[in-house]
Design an enzyme around this catalytic site. Structure first.
Site, PDB file in Angstrom:
ATOM      1  NE  ARG A  64     -26.313  19.120 -34.102  1.00  0.00           N
ATOM      2  CZ  ARG A  64     -26.402  18.909 -32.783  1.00  0.00           C
ATOM      3  NH1 ARG A  64     -27.048  19.775 -31.982  1.00  0.00           N
ATOM      4  NH2 ARG A  64     -25.827  17.862 -32.239  1.00  0.00           N
TER       5      ARG A  64
ATOM      6  CE  LYS B  55     -23.083  24.495 -25.885  1.00  0.00           C
ATOM      7  NZ  LYS B  55     -22.994  23.033 -25.564  1.00  0.00           N
TER       8      LYS B  55
ATOM      9  CB  THR C 153     -21.688  15.961 -28.343  1.00  0.00           C
ATOM     10  OG1 THR C 153     -22.915  15.908 -29.079  1.00  0.00           O
ATOM     11  CG2 THR C 153     -21.911  16.611 -27.001  1.00  0.00           C
TER      12      THR C 153
ATOM     13  CG  PHE D 185     -24.916  15.713 -19.278  1.00  0.00           C
ATOM     14  CD1 PHE D 185     -25.509  16.829 -19.866  1.00  0.00           C
ATOM     15  CD2 PHE D 185     -25.086  14.479 -19.886  1.00  0.00           C
ATOM     16  CE1 PHE D 185     -26.253  16.722 -21.030  1.00  0.00           C
ATOM     17  CE2 PHE D 185     -25.835  14.359 -21.058  1.00  0.00           C
ATOM     18  CZ  PHE D 185     -26.420  15.496 -21.628  1.00  0.00           C
TER      19      PHE D 185
ATOM     20  CG  ASN E 169     -20.022  21.120 -26.468  1.00  0.00           C
ATOM     21  OD1 ASN E 169     -20.533  22.152 -26.041  1.00  0.00           O
ATOM     22  ND2 ASN E 169     -20.723  20.063 -26.831  1.00  0.00           N
TER      23      ASN E 169
ATOM     24  CG  HIS F  52     -27.078  25.105 -28.657  1.00  0.00           C
ATOM     25  ND1 HIS F  52     -27.499  23.893 -28.156  1.00  0.00           N
ATOM     26  CD2 HIS F  52     -28.154  25.649 -29.285  1.00  0.00           C
ATOM     27  CE1 HIS F  52     -28.775  23.717 -28.463  1.00  0.00           C
ATOM     28  NE2 HIS F  52     -29.204  24.775 -29.143  1.00  0.00           N
TER      29      HIS F  52
ATOM     30  NE  ARG G 208     -20.376  21.122 -30.092  1.00  0.00           N
ATOM     31  CZ  ARG G 208     -21.588  20.585 -30.068  1.00  0.00           C
ATOM     32  NH1 ARG G 208     -21.860  19.505 -30.779  1.00  0.00           N
ATOM     33  NH2 ARG G 208     -22.551  21.131 -29.338  1.00  0.00           N
TER      34      ARG G 208
HETATM   35  P1  IDP Z   1     -25.325  18.536 -28.709  1.00  0.00           P
HETATM   36  O1  IDP Z   1     -24.994  19.885 -28.122  1.00  0.00           O
HETATM   37  O2  IDP Z   1     -24.222  18.051 -29.607  1.00  0.00           O
HETATM   38  O3  IDP Z   1     -26.684  18.489 -29.359  1.00  0.00           O
HETATM   39  P2  IDP Z   1     -26.523  17.022 -26.505  1.00  0.00           P
HETATM   40  O4  IDP Z   1     -26.425  15.551 -26.363  1.00  0.00           O
HETATM   41  O5  IDP Z   1     -27.818  17.620 -26.940  1.00  0.00           O
HETATM   42  O6  IDP Z   1     -25.338  17.487 -27.485  1.00  0.00           O
HETATM   43  O7  IDP Z   1     -26.084  17.647 -25.113  1.00  0.00           O
HETATM   44  C1  IDP Z   1     -26.281  19.027 -24.857  1.00  0.00           C
HETATM   45  C2  IDP Z   1     -25.030  19.588 -24.234  1.00  0.00           C
HETATM   46  O8  IDP Z   1     -24.826  18.962 -22.963  1.00  0.00           O
HETATM   47  C3  IDP Z   1     -23.714  19.305 -24.979  1.00  0.00           C
HETATM   48  O9  IDP Z   1     -23.477  20.207 -26.041  1.00  0.00           O
HETATM   49  C4  IDP Z   1     -22.694  19.449 -23.876  1.00  0.00           C
HETATM   50  O10 IDP Z   1     -22.403  20.814 -23.585  1.00  0.00           O
HETATM   51  C5  IDP Z   1     -23.430  18.853 -22.697  1.00  0.00           C
HETATM   52  N1  IDP Z   1     -23.111  17.431 -22.520  1.00  0.00           N
HETATM   53  C6  IDP Z   1     -23.491  16.394 -23.305  1.00  0.00           C
HETATM   54  N2  IDP Z   1     -23.006  15.224 -22.855  1.00  0.00           N
HETATM   55  C7  IDP Z   1     -22.279  15.525 -21.749  1.00  0.00           C
HETATM   56  C8  IDP Z   1     -21.518  14.734 -20.831  1.00  0.00           C
HETATM   57  O11 IDP Z   1     -21.407  13.509 -20.943  1.00  0.00           O
HETATM   58  N3  IDP Z   1     -20.915  15.415 -19.808  1.00  0.00           N
HETATM   59  C9  IDP Z   1     -21.028  16.771 -19.663  1.00  0.00           C
HETATM   60  N4  IDP Z   1     -21.731  17.543 -20.490  1.00  0.00           N
HETATM   61  C10 IDP Z   1     -22.349  16.938 -21.535  1.00  0.00           C
HETATM   62 MG    MG Z   2     -28.581  18.653 -28.582  1.00  0.00          MG
END
Ligand code: IDP
Ligand code: MG
Length: 142
Positions: free
Chosen positions: A88, A12, A94, A60, A115, A118, A105
């Site tokens: 993963r 990212k 996350t 978000f 973070n 992806h 991460r």
């Molecule tokens: P993941 O990337 O671990 O699968 P997801 O829940 O699918 O996590 O969320 C997608 C992306 O959205 C996360 O990787 C992160 O960049 C962003 N994100 C998730 N939760 C939050 C939050 O609470 N605040 C801001 N950004 C978030």
């Molecule tokens: Mg996801």
């Protein structure tokens, strides 16, 4: 050895800007993934919204799509046995504060939103996300 599974990953914009691209690509190789396609690209806000449309109702969503469109990222299609689940595991939770020691991460993320990486969450979504970034010509799966 490599005919098993594919996943779509991104390095990212935070990790690219912070100079972690090389370290993350090295980790990809060390974990036994084969890079099948890779590109360095900046998404428009509209493209970021398309990529993350599964999250469009989440609070978000705007923050996430602004961030993903904020700078260049690296997208890659990786092949490995059990690719989706293994990646993963390598990237960790996350929220980097909840990620295990040694995960990407934990090592490189700035925050829960910014973070570092992806990873597709299923084989089906890996296909959809790979099709978003790469044309058939760019994916030579043999
Ligand atoms: P993941 O990337 O671990 O699968 P997801 O829940 O699918 O996590 O969320 C997608 C992306 O959205 C996360 O990787 C992160 O960049 C962003 N994100 C998730 N939760 C939050 C939050 O609470 N605040 C801001 N950004 C978030
Ligand atoms: Mg996801």
């Amino acid at each position: 050895m490599f005919e098993n599974e594919y996943t779509l990953i991104m390095i990212k914009p935070d990790a690219v800007a912070d100079g972690h691209t090389g370290s993350i690509i090295k980790r990809i190789e060390d974990e036994g993934f084969r890079v099948r396609a890779i590109k360095y690209v900046r998404l428009s806000k509209a493209q970021a919204k398309e990529f993350y449309k599964i999250h469009k109702e989440r609070p978000f969503f705007n923050e996430l799509t602004e961030f993903i469109a904020s700078g260049h990222l690296v997208a890659a299609c990786l092949e490995r046995a059990n690719a989706v689940e293994h990646w993963r595991k390598v990237i960790g939770a996350t929220n980097p504060e909840e990620a295990d020691e040694g995960t990407i991460r934990k090592l490189f993320a700035r925050s829960k939103g910014e973070n570092a990486v992806h990873g597709s969450d299923s084989v089906e979504n890996a296909q959809i996300e790979t099709d978003f970034f790469f044309s058939r010509m760019e994916l030579v799966k043999e």
